[in-house]
Design a protein around this motif. Structure first.
Motif, mmCIF file in Angstrom:
data_model
loop_
_atom_site.group_PDB
_atom_site.id
_atom_site.type_symbol
_atom_site.label_atom_id
_atom_site.label_comp_id
_atom_site.label_asym_id
_atom_site.label_seq_id
_atom_site.Cartn_x
_atom_site.Cartn_y
_atom_site.Cartn_z
ATOM 1 N N LYS B 164 0.831 -1.156 0.191
ATOM 2 C CA LYS B 164 -0.028 -0.034 -0.051
ATOM 3 C C LYS B 164 0.931 1.358 -0.024
ATOM 4 O O LYS B 164 0.563 2.190 -0.664
ATOM 5 N N MET B 167 2.125 1.905 -3.398
ATOM 6 C CA MET B 167 1.331 2.488 -4.156
ATOM 7 C C MET B 167 1.043 3.933 -4.169
ATOM 8 O O MET B 167 1.064 4.675 -4.947
ATOM 9 N N ALA B 168 1.257 4.336 -2.672
ATOM 10 C CA ALA B 168 1.131 5.703 -2.387
ATOM 11 C C ALA B 168 2.286 6.456 -3.060
ATOM 12 O O ALA B 168 2.397 7.431 -3.537
ATOM 13 N N ARG B 170 4.005 5.494 -5.532
ATOM 14 C CA ARG B 170 3.751 5.548 -7.091
ATOM 15 C C ARG B 170 2.525 7.148 -7.514
ATOM 16 O O ARG B 170 3.082 7.598 -8.365
ATOM 17 N N ALA B 171 1.747 6.971 -6.628
ATOM 18 C CA ALA B 171 0.882 8.090 -6.803
ATOM 19 C C ALA B 171 1.452 9.519 -6.672
ATOM 20 O O ALA B 171 1.163 10.367 -7.608
ATOM 21 N N GLU B 174 3.726 10.413 -9.361
ATOM 22 C CA GLU B 174 2.695 11.121 -10.491
ATOM 23 C C GLU B 174 2.227 12.590 -10.496
ATOM 24 O O GLU B 174 2.226 13.283 -11.219
ATOM 25 N N ASP B 175 1.434 12.765 -9.073
ATOM 26 C CA ASP B 175 0.792 13.824 -9.012
ATOM 27 C C ASP B 175 0.724 13.949 -7.455
ATOM 28 O O ASP B 175 -0.433 13.379 -7.007
ATOM 29 N N GLY B 177 -0.576 16.735 -5.890
ATOM 30 C CA GLY B 177 -1.943 17.203 -5.420
ATOM 31 C C GLY B 177 -2.843 16.202 -5.405
ATOM 32 O O GLY B 177 -3.637 15.859 -4.657
ATOM 33 N N ALA B 178 -3.060 15.252 -6.548
ATOM 34 C CA ALA B 178 -4.034 14.344 -6.790
ATOM 35 C C ALA B 178 -3.808 13.351 -5.680
ATOM 36 O O ALA B 178 -4.757 12.783 -4.915
ATOM 37 N N ALA B 179 -2.472 12.724 -5.110
ATOM 38 C CA ALA B 179 -2.335 11.892 -4.141
ATOM 39 C C ALA B 179 -2.755 12.507 -2.836
ATOM 40 O O ALA B 179 -3.366 11.628 -1.979
ATOM 41 N N THR B 180 -2.789 13.811 -2.544
ATOM 42 C CA THR B 180 -3.146 14.412 -1.578
ATOM 43 C C THR B 180 -4.916 14.229 -1.290
ATOM 44 O O THR B 180 -5.437 13.979 -0.224
ATOM 45 N N MET B 182 -6.427 11.835 -2.356
ATOM 46 C CA MET B 182 -6.743 10.471 -2.285
ATOM 47 C C MET B 182 -6.675 10.125 -0.719
ATOM 48 O O MET B 182 -6.879 8.910 -0.134
ATOM 49 N N ILE B 184 -3.444 10.610 0.938
ATOM 50 C CA ILE B 184 -2.074 10.114 1.126
ATOM 51 C C ILE B 184 -1.296 11.244 1.694
ATOM 52 O O ILE B 184 -1.394 12.460 1.034
ATOM 53 N N ASN B 185 -0.553 11.224 2.831
ATOM 54 C CA ASN B 185 0.135 12.221 3.430
ATOM 55 C C ASN B 185 1.478 12.199 2.685
ATOM 56 O O ASN B 185 2.315 11.620 2.790
#
Lengths: 234, 293
Positions: B164, B167-168, B170-171, B174-175, B177-180, B182, B184-185
């Motif tokens: 997990k 995966m965070a 990888r996110a 890529e991005d 802002g988008a990870a935040t 989701m 994701i810290n």
């Protein structure tokens, strides 16, 4: 549900949002319409924590979102579908959806939600093992919406969901937004396509250069002369 | 037979480069910054292992673990103090800060441990595997080095693709802002990345010093630059790229030392890098984004 109060956002010296106040009630579709550069996306980013406001408050069911770490906002029931979709291009459709439920621990419910997303967007199911970057614009929009739904949100923010899509797809996206709302998710929608947005909105606000200049029900604003002249091409 | 022996030595040196390059490339992939202090973090790891082995007489495994712990903590602390405040700054400011941290570590090490070179103790012994009736000798150290590198590579790949946290990561790469969005810290993901990258640098440090046993406060700079080259060579941000780049760089270096010139080997290594980048600017395995909007 969501109360924005005297929100001010600055980029350096420029005041992009000049103290706006608006409300999104439980179960409603509320839309913010306005021209390019009016501050719509800035408002959305302030709500979801991607920009820190200079002053003002954003209450989600009584919690001030400006005072919590940005990544915890989604865990409080507010999910955003960002402008330009921002799907994770190097991940598959299914991995994008899994990321949407990243913070959740309720495994069974996540699986059920994934099935629901696939029912809502059968196209995504067909393409679940495909990399998100290879999807068409409309499919990416669906994926971004599905990803937000995976957070099981109470309120969903949509930023320009119709941007760059064909009229047919725009209709599809808008009817899905209504469907999501009917299933109990409150919606805050930012759109340049004012006609469509007003048609489905319970309540609407007009944003002009960082200020709210008009508000009313969707139907009221659709009939308003000033709105017609400026945003509806009438 | 000589060629085979050079090749294996090259792979061994390349393994060390690859491990350092993996740290470089991970940090770049997630934090989008070049941590030029990475080689010096490795140097600190070498000194910690040296003192654990020499002054405290601890067993090899314990020393390696201590050294890894030290660099892990050091990496996380450096990120918090020096790089985190610059999250919104231009990449040039971050780059200059990283160079500053590099000098800080080198000079700090000089102050603490003096600039006189120390001799790193032998950790694996002088045994070797004899093949073809003794014509080809591969030292156990070489085998261990290559094995450790492959193991690190496999573990990292599994971690990034199957967990997990991976995966965070990888996110985030890529991005952010988008990870935040989701949940994701991003700050803690960056910390974890620095922790892993710096931790494995200590492994490289011990393996490097076991092969070339002179220890000095500047020992990290050349391998650091080589590993950076390896990461760019393979495609910065790509984990298999760093692995491949590291190995190739080691092989090219040793072969050019053996067959061309000892003095020119570094020049040849960098010339190869320039040629590769001219032909394929994203590096050998660099990502070419095929985004459709």
């Amino acid at each position: 549900m969501l109360n924005v109060e005297n929100l001010v956002v600055r980029y350096g010296m420029i005041e992009a949002i000049k103290g706006i106040t608006f409300e999104v009630k439980d179960g409603e579709i509320v839309t913010l319409i306005g021209a390019n550069g009016a501050g719509k996306t800035t408002t959305m980013h302030a709500i979801s924590g991607l920009i820190k406001p200079a002053s003002g408050s954003i209450f989600l069911d009584g919690t001030d979102l400006t005072k919590v770490p940005p990544h915890t906002i989604v865990t409080r029931g507010l999910a955003q579908v960002p402008e330009g979709r921002r799907v994770f291009a190097q991940e598959t459709v299914e991995e994008n959806l899994t990321l949407g439920a990243f913070f959740r621990k309720d495994k069974d419910k996540i699986e059920a939600d994934m099935d629901n997303v696939y029912t809502l967007f059968p196209r995504l199911k067909e393409r679940r093992t495909q990399l998100a970057g290879t999807l068409s614009g409309g499919e990416q929009q669906m994926l971004a919406m599905g990803r937000a739904l995976m957070a099981d949100p109470k309120i969903m923010l949509l930023d320009e969901p119709s941007m760059g899509l064909s009229p047919l797809l725009v209709s599809e996206i808008f009817s899905i937004i209504e469907e999501i709302n009917k299933k109990g998710t409150t919606v805050l929608l930012v759109e340049q396509n004012a006609k469509r947005a007003l048609a489905i909105a319970h309540h609407a606000y007009v944003l002009e250069t960082g200020k709210i200049t008009l508000s009313g029900t969707g139907a009221e604003l659709a009939k308003d002369e000033r709105v017609q002249k400026a945003y509806l091409g009438g | 037979m000589a060629f085979l022996s050079y090749l294996i030595n090259g792979l061994s040196l390349g393994s060390v480069y690859a491990i350092i390059a993996l740290g470089y490339t991970m940090v770049y992939g997630i934090a989008k910054m070049l941590n030029f202090a990475h080689g010096d973090i490795m140097m600190v790891g070498a000194f910690v292992a040296f003192f654990a082995l020499n002054s405290f007489g601890l067993p090899v495994i314990v020393s390696v673990v201590l050294s890894m712990l030290a660099t892990t903590v050091l990496g996380v602390v450096i990120e918090r103090l020096a790089y985190k405040p610059l999250r919104q700054a231009t990449s040039l400011s971050v780059l200059i800060t990283a160079i500053g941290v590099s000098y800080f570590l080198q000079n700090g090490a000089q102050l603490l441990w003096s600039s006189s070179t120390k001799v790193f103790p032998s950790i694996i012994g002088n045994g070797s595997l004899k093949l073809f009736g003794g014509q080809l000798q591969i030292s156990y150290l070489t085998l261990v080095t290559i094995f450790v590198c492959v193991a690190v590579m496999v573990c990292l790949t599994l971690f990034i693709n199957k967990t997990k946290t991976g995966m965070a990561m990888r996110a985030c790469s890529e991005d952010k802002g988008a990870a935040t969005l989701m949940g994701i810290n991003v700050n803690s993901i960056i910390s974890i990345t620095f922790a892993i990258g710096s931790g494995i640098a200590a492994l490289a440090a011990v393996l490097l010093c076991a092969t070339y046993p002179t220890l000095s406060p500047t020992l990290g700079s050349m391998p650091g630059i080589k590993a950076f080259t390896a990461a760019v060579f393979g495609g910065i941000g790509s984990i298999p790229g760093a692995f491949l780049g590291g190995l190739l760089l080691g092989v090219i270096e040793i072969l050019s030392k053996a067959y061309v010139s000892t003095q020119l080997s570094d020049a040849i290594v960098f010339a190869v890098l320039i040629i590769v980048l001219l032909i394929k600017p994203t590096g050998l395995l660099g990502k070419k984004l095929s985004e459709k909007v």
